[in-house]
Scaffold this active site. Structure first.
Site, PDB file in Angstrom:
ATOM      1  N   PRO A 125       0.641  -1.318  -0.004  1.00 55.39           N
ATOM      2  CA  PRO A 125       0.076  -0.044   0.033  1.00 55.39           C
ATOM      3  C   PRO A 125       0.864   1.096  -0.153  1.00 55.39           C
ATOM      4  CG  PRO A 125      -1.082  -1.585   1.637  1.00 55.39           C
ATOM      5  CD  PRO A 125       0.410  -2.038   1.269  1.00 55.39           C
ATOM      6  N   TYR A 126       2.056   1.427   0.699  1.00 60.31           N
ATOM      7  CA  TYR A 126       2.835   2.521   0.751  1.00 60.31           C
ATOM      8  C   TYR A 126       3.594   2.750  -0.591  1.00 60.31           C
ATOM      9  CZ  TYR A 126       7.038   4.961   2.050  1.00 60.31           C
ATOM     10  OH  TYR A 126       8.199   5.816   2.087  1.00 60.31           O
ATOM     11  N   ILE A 127       3.944   1.696  -1.129  1.00 60.01           N
ATOM     12  CA  ILE A 127       4.646   1.780  -2.572  1.00 60.01           C
ATOM     13  C   ILE A 127       3.801   2.150  -3.511  1.00 60.01           C
ATOM     14  CG2 ILE A 127       5.531   0.520  -4.446  1.00 60.01           C
ATOM     15  CD1 ILE A 127       7.473   1.298  -1.774  1.00 60.01           C
TER      16      ILE A 127
END
Length: 211
Positions: A125-127
């Protein structure tokens, strides 16, 4: 008067970059949620504005010619904060920069943001958020530099980096202090010519590696 806006100035890299820029006689506007987190920094070149990135923060851009987005939701938050800070706040910052005719937007992204499909696990999700924030900046028309560090460490700055991704996964790392010094170079010496760098600890002086 030239002035750099640092969004996320109370974070680890943000605070280091703030200090380095002030030591280099730069004027810095620090955007933070709690100004007390910068209470140890006293410098006439520093102004602090308290804003919540989950709300509107356009006013912070007034009088700034460069913007550094180094804010992050943090590793202990959920996907909701990743969406709101790493993607939505970054996208809003780009739009505010465009409205204020900022000359250079410097985005701290992440290794892997070029290809989120290659990433799995809790980091995805962060990437994905970083990938979309980068794309929003690229498509905006605002002059940019996107910096994608490897895994961050607390090692002392070597002031030597590489922009070539190492084949050894154990070397896919860079100290936060090195990242802050890269920001110093980009703000004070680099031209805003729409570049994307991956950065890792390496063997070349920062100026040489980024030339």
């Amino acid at each position: 008067m030239k002035q750099a806006l640092i969004i996320g100035a109370s974070g680890q890299i943000g605070k280091m970059a703030t200090t380095l820029l002030l030591e280099a006689k730069q004027h810095v506007k620090a955007l933070v949620r709690d100004k007390n987190k910068l209470s140890e920094i006293t410098n006439p070149g520093l102004s602090i504005t308290e804003q919540d990135l989950e709300g509107a923060f356009s006013d912070a851009f007034a009088g700034c010619d460069q913007v550094i987005f180094v804010a992050g939701s943090g590793g202990d938050t959920g996907a909701d904060k990743t969406l709101l800070i790493d993607l939505w706040a970054a996208a809003k910052a780009v739009q505010y920069a465009k409205a204020h005719q900022v000359k250079h937007f410097i985005m701290i992204s992440s290794i892997g943001a070029d290809d989120p499909e290659a990433v799995s696990g809790d980091m995805k999700p962060y990437i994905v958020a970083k990938h979309l924030a980068d794309k929003h900046l690229i498509d905006s028309g605002v002059p940019y530099t996107i910096i994608r560090p490897g895994r961050l460490t607390d090692d002392t700055a070597s002031l030597k980096i590489s922009t070539v991704r190492p084949e050894d996964e154990n070397k896919l790392k860079i100290s936060r202090e090195n990242v802050a010094n890269v920001l110093l170079h980009v703000v004070t010496k680099a031209e805003p010519n729409n570049q994307i760098f991956e950065i890792f600890d390496g063997e070349q002086p920062i100026e040489t590696a980024l030339s």
